[in-house]
Design an enzyme around this catalytic site. Structure first.
Site, mmCIF file in Angstrom:
data_model
loop_
_atom_site.group_PDB
_atom_site.id
_atom_site.type_symbol
_atom_site.label_atom_id
_atom_site.label_comp_id
_atom_site.label_asym_id
_atom_site.label_seq_id
_atom_site.Cartn_x
_atom_site.Cartn_y
_atom_site.Cartn_z
ATOM 1 N N ASN A 153 0.802 -1.225 0.000
ATOM 2 C CA ASN A 153 0.000 0.000 0.000
ATOM 3 C C ASN A 153 0.834 1.274 0.000
ATOM 4 O O ASN A 153 0.329 2.351 -0.306
ATOM 5 C CB ASN A 153 -0.933 0.012 1.215
ATOM 6 C CG ASN A 153 -0.182 -0.146 2.521
ATOM 7 O OD1 ASN A 153 0.446 -1.175 2.760
ATOM 8 N ND2 ASN A 153 -0.240 0.858 3.375
ATOM 9 N N GLN A 181 -5.036 -3.459 -2.399
ATOM 10 C CA GLN A 181 -4.487 -2.548 -3.411
ATOM 11 C C GLN A 181 -4.405 -3.190 -4.789
ATOM 12 O O GLN A 181 -4.274 -2.499 -5.793
ATOM 13 C CB GLN A 181 -3.084 -2.082 -2.988
ATOM 14 C CG GLN A 181 -3.036 -1.291 -1.708
ATOM 15 C CD GLN A 181 -3.604 0.109 -1.849
ATOM 16 O OE1 GLN A 181 -3.856 0.594 -2.946
ATOM 17 N NE2 GLN A 181 -3.804 0.783 -0.726
ATOM 18 N N THR A 242 -26.393 -7.967 9.189
ATOM 19 C CA THR A 242 -27.253 -7.719 8.034
ATOM 20 C C THR A 242 -26.428 -7.211 6.854
ATOM 21 O O THR A 242 -25.637 -6.276 6.994
ATOM 22 C CB THR A 242 -28.330 -6.670 8.381
ATOM 23 O OG1 THR A 242 -29.114 -7.157 9.472
ATOM 24 C CG2 THR A 242 -29.234 -6.404 7.183
ATOM 25 N N CYS A 328 -3.730 4.991 6.742
ATOM 26 C CA CYS A 328 -4.210 4.443 8.006
ATOM 27 C C CYS A 328 -3.287 4.775 9.165
ATOM 28 O O CYS A 328 -3.666 4.658 10.327
ATOM 29 C CB CYS A 328 -4.361 2.927 7.897
ATOM 30 S SG CYS A 328 -5.471 2.426 6.571
#
Length: 381
Positions: A153, A181, A242, A328
């Site tokens: 990344n 990536q 869900t 990140c």
């Protein structure tokens, strides 16, 4: 207000208008819960999810049943590593990964070490590639999983995934790859590459954030993973919750577009990257990080010798949106662990820039950025 040129496509990408168009009906008209199998609205949503699952599976040569939807690649990585560790702990408690992996792999490994598992962190060569002999030597009788990302990344380096898969299969060790990536940008075939678990995400390929998937092999070998989320038993019991139908539909559409235009986009982004590097290499203070050719077409990662990294980023901010490392971990004050693994000094690691060139970038934008960066380097020397 002038908006900077966006060259941070490894962090995220804008949603393609075709993806948004495919998603919109599932917010209002076709809003049903795909688990509501007792009425029309549920059947409608279930059919959309089924079609999306088939589309995603087809792009990696998997079966639809092998695709487990998650909230993104981080969850997929956690599910793969923790799920395998828990399911196979009686067989062995040793895992292998690489020093340059994303934190979404490294942090779960540290967590597993706190539970008594052993992890070997393979080094990389100066170009960012692992030594396959190092991998083979690291495999032990109690090794249960090897995790190596397909495309880095930060530096965009492409690891020899097919060869790694062959080594793992020959030793009967499971092979996981973080392909966040790589998906949609390079060909991925879980059968040819002998991949057992593969983490995917949508927002790197012009889909929305918050949706990803984990491929889990069902045959030869059949992979078991322990669920990390418990609830309604969704996704074959591997990931309860869900299903978010609009995001799933958008993920499939984004991947469909990426695969259809893969070669065209590869050539375009490669051309822009090569032009950017040609311009930047005029300055002998700028060095390339990572393998020169074996990298993502849209990736360029550089370090600037003798320049304060923070000052350089501040000088560039009004003109271009880029990162100095992984999005990140960009809030951290520590230097990039990826660049340190390449053998860089802390000073050089701090003075690094990651360019992520994407679908909507132009030659004119590359010229503007190159001019401004070179001028900034000269003024900061």
């Amino acid at each position: 207000m002038h908006r900077p040129i966006y060259l941070d496509c490894h962090a995220t990408t804008p949603v393609d208008e075709r993806v948004l168009a495919a998603m919109l009906p599932y917010f209002r008209e076709n809003f049903g819960n795909p688990a509501s199998v007792g009425h029309f609205y549920g059947w409608e949503a279930e059919a959309a999810v089924k079609l999306a699952r088939e589309t995603i599976a087809q792009t990696i040569n998997a079966t639809p049943e092998e695709i487990i939807f998650t909230s993104g690649a981080t969850e997929a990585n956690n599910l793969a590593l923790k799920g395998v560790a828990e399911a196979y702990h009686l067989k062995g408690r040793h895992l292998i990964t690489v020093q340059t992996e994303h934190n979404a792999v490294l942090d779960p490994c540290v967590y597993l070490q706190s539970l008594g598992f052993e992890v070997t962190y393979l080094p990389v060569n100066a170009d960012g590639l692992i030594d396959l002999q190092d991998l083979e030597r690291a495999i032990r009788a109690d090794t249960i999983l090897v995790s190596v990302m397909a495309a880095n990344n930060e530096i965009g380096v492409l690891q020899p995934i097919a060869q790694i898969g062959q080594i793992c299969r020959s030793h009967q060790v499971l092979f996981h790859s973080d392909a966040a990536q790589a998906i949609g940008k390079i060909p991925l075939d879980v059968e040819a590459m002998q991949i057992d678990l593969l983490s995917l995400t949508a927002h790197k390929i012009y889909g929305v954030k918050g949706i990803g998937a984990l491929y889990v092999r069902r045959r030869q070998p059949r992979v078991s993973i322990a669920p990390q989320l418990h609830g309604g038993g969704h996704e074959r019991g591997m990931r309860s919750g869900t299903l978010y139908t609009p995001q799933i539909v958008g993920f499939a559409k984004a991947l469909e577009i990426a695969i259809a235009s893969q070669e065209e986009e590869h050539q375009k982004t490669l051309s822009l990257r090569e032009h950017l590097w040609q311009r930047l290499s005029e300055c002998d203070r700028i060095i390339l990080n990572g393998h020169r050719q074996q990298r993502l077409a849209g990736n360029l990662n550089i370090s600037v010798k003798g320049v304060n990294g923070q000052a350089l980023m501040l000088a560039l901010q009004p003109i271009v949106a880029i990162s100095s490392g992984s999005a990140c971990t960009s809030a951290k004050t520590t230097p990039s662990h990826v660049l340190m693994a390449l053998g860089h000094s802390q000073e050089l690691a701090y003075a690094s820039i990651r360019f992520g060139i994407g679908r909507f970038n132009t030659f004119e934008e590359i010229e503007i950025v190159a001019d401004h960066l070179l001028a900034s380097v000269r003024s900061l020397q």
